[in-house]
Design a protein around this motif. Structure first.
Motif, PDB file in Angstrom:
ATOM      1  N   ALA A 117     -55.498 -31.635 -25.645  1.00 14.31           N
ATOM      2  CA  ALA A 117     -54.322 -32.284 -26.231  1.00 14.31           C
ATOM      3  C   ALA A 117     -53.901 -31.608 -27.534  1.00 14.31           C
ATOM      4  CB  ALA A 117     -54.631 -33.758 -26.488  1.00 14.31           C
ATOM      5  N   VAL A 118     -52.579 -31.582 -27.763  1.00 14.56           N
ATOM      6  CA  VAL A 118     -52.012 -30.968 -28.965  1.00 14.56           C
ATOM      7  C   VAL A 118     -50.902 -31.867 -29.491  1.00 14.56           C
ATOM      8  CG1 VAL A 118     -50.750 -28.975 -29.870  1.00 14.56           C
ATOM      9  CG2 VAL A 118     -52.478 -28.641 -28.097  1.00 14.56           C
ATOM     10  N   GLY A 119     -50.891 -32.079 -30.803  1.00 17.27           N
ATOM     11  CA  GLY A 119     -49.830 -32.859 -31.426  1.00 17.27           C
ATOM     12  C   GLY A 119     -49.074 -32.031 -32.436  1.00 17.27           C
ATOM     13  N   THR A 120     -47.793 -32.331 -32.586  1.00 22.35           N
ATOM     14  CA  THR A 120     -46.955 -31.642 -33.565  1.00 22.35           C
ATOM     15  C   THR A 120     -46.573 -32.616 -34.673  1.00 22.35           C
ATOM     16  OG1 THR A 120     -46.061 -30.216 -31.833  1.00 22.35           O
ATOM     17  CG2 THR A 120     -44.815 -30.338 -33.899  1.00 22.35           C
ATOM     18  N   LEU A 121     -46.939 -32.253 -35.896  1.00 25.93           N
ATOM     19  CA  LEU A 121     -46.647 -33.048 -37.082  1.00 25.93           C
ATOM     20  C   LEU A 121     -45.654 -32.277 -37.930  1.00 25.93           C
ATOM     21  CD1 LEU A 121     -47.470 -35.488 -39.006  1.00 25.93           C
ATOM     22  CD2 LEU A 121     -49.051 -33.857 -40.037  1.00 25.93           C
ATOM     23  N   THR A 133     -43.937 -35.577 -34.014  1.00 19.47           N
ATOM     24  CA  THR A 133     -42.737 -35.492 -33.186  1.00 19.47           C
ATOM     25  C   THR A 133     -43.083 -35.560 -31.708  1.00 19.47           C
ATOM     26  OG1 THR A 133     -42.773 -33.079 -33.271  1.00 19.47           O
ATOM     27  CG2 THR A 133     -41.398 -34.232 -34.908  1.00 19.47           C
ATOM     28  N   GLU A 134     -44.309 -35.208 -31.346  1.00 21.57           N
ATOM     29  CA  GLU A 134     -44.776 -35.363 -29.976  1.00 21.57           C
ATOM     30  C   GLU A 134     -46.260 -35.043 -29.903  1.00 21.57           C
ATOM     31  OE1 GLU A 134     -43.120 -32.757 -26.999  1.00 21.57           O
ATOM     32  OE2 GLU A 134     -43.982 -30.987 -27.912  1.00 21.57           O
ATOM     33  N   VAL A 135     -46.854 -35.536 -28.841  1.00 19.42           N
ATOM     34  CA  VAL A 135     -48.210 -35.132 -28.450  1.00 19.42           C
ATOM     35  C   VAL A 135     -48.120 -34.726 -26.992  1.00 19.42           C
ATOM     36  CG1 VAL A 135     -50.556 -35.948 -27.969  1.00 19.42           C
ATOM     37  CG2 VAL A 135     -49.469 -36.507 -30.144  1.00 19.42           C
ATOM     38  N   ARG A 171     -46.176 -36.487 -23.936  1.00 24.07           N
ATOM     39  CA  ARG A 171     -45.883 -35.765 -22.696  1.00 24.07           C
ATOM     40  C   ARG A 171     -47.175 -35.374 -21.994  1.00 24.07           C
ATOM     41  NH1 ARG A 171     -43.674 -31.148 -22.361  1.00 24.07           N
ATOM     42  NH2 ARG A 171     -44.191 -30.287 -24.400  1.00 24.07           N
ATOM     43  N   HIS A 172     -47.048 -35.073 -20.704  1.00 24.63           N
ATOM     44  CA  HIS A 172     -48.212 -34.714 -19.892  1.00 24.63           C
ATOM     45  C   HIS A 172     -47.912 -33.441 -19.128  1.00 24.63           C
ATOM     46  CE1 HIS A 172     -48.081 -39.061 -20.470  1.00 24.63           C
ATOM     47  NE2 HIS A 172     -49.359 -38.897 -20.737  1.00 24.63           N
ATOM     48  N   GLU A 173     -48.848 -32.536 -19.157  1.00 21.92           N
ATOM     49  CA  GLU A 173     -48.788 -31.302 -18.373  1.00 21.92           C
ATOM     50  C   GLU A 173     -50.081 -31.231 -17.567  1.00 21.92           C
ATOM     51  OE1 GLU A 173     -48.182 -28.175 -21.255  1.00 21.92           O
ATOM     52  OE2 GLU A 173     -46.155 -28.874 -21.734  1.00 21.92           O
ATOM     53  N   PRO A 174     -50.168 -32.083 -16.518  1.00 24.27           N
ATOM     54  CA  PRO A 174     -51.423 -32.165 -15.773  1.00 24.27           C
ATOM     55  C   PRO A 174     -51.614 -31.018 -14.791  1.00 24.27           C
ATOM     56  CG  PRO A 174     -49.828 -33.644 -14.811  1.00 24.27           C
ATOM     57  CD  PRO A 174     -49.178 -33.043 -16.052  1.00 24.27           C
TER      58      PRO A 174
END
Length: 163
Positions: free
Chosen positions: A92-96, A107-109, A147-150
């Motif tokens: 997982a990656v989040g944008t701050l 703004t998203e994870v 969001r998901h990128e499975p």
């Protein structure tokens, strides 16, 4: 029927270097999150905000909470839909984004689960991520997209050996 559940933790700041908050660089951001009967979480600020790189920061813990919640929700819906999950990992990656005044917001994870299944339809397994997101308490509580990128992988189920 709706039910209320209460969760609590204790937090203790451990970053007083002897002069308290006498200056912005005179104190540590270290703290401990605790709860009776559980391991301590040693926290700090992110390195970009003068924290200790070796300790968990709130931003990482938020992303971890989203990832954990999605995992647990996904496992639940998998069982309900005949998907047998053999393994599950996430990167997982989040944008701050920070503001000039020192504030900011995520703004998203993006969750990138790699799910290995041994039974069930891979297309259904992929679609279940949307349902898991809907059921995830943490994702439902944040004001930014998760969001998901499975990726779904299929392995054969182990067979029993006749004795």
């Amino acid at each position: 029927m709706a039910q209320d559940h209460t969760f609590s933790v204790a937090l203790s700041w451990t970053g007083n270097r002897g002069t308290g908050t006498s200056g912005s660089r005179d104190f540590g951001r270290d703290h401990v999150v605790s709860l009776d009967g559980k391991h301590l979480i040693e926290g700090s600020a992110a390195r970009a905000f003068h924290g200790d790189l070796e300790r968990w920061n709130p931003e990482e813990l938020l992303i971890a909470a989203l990832s954990q919640c999605h995992l647990l929700s996904y496992l639940y819906v998998a069982v309900q839909n005949g998907i047998v999950v053999a393994s599950y990992t996430d990167a997982a990656v989040g944008t701050l984004v920070t503001d000039a005044d020192g504030g900011g917001r995520f703004t998203e994870v993006v969750l990138r689960p790699v799910v290995t299944i041994s039974a069930g339809d891979p297309d259904v397994a992929t679609r279940l991520h949307a349902e898991a997101n809907r059921l995830c308490f943490i994702a439902s509580s944040v004001n930014f997209p998760v969001r998901h990128e499975p990726s779904i992988q299929v392995v054969s189920a182990p067979t029993a050996v006749d004795g």
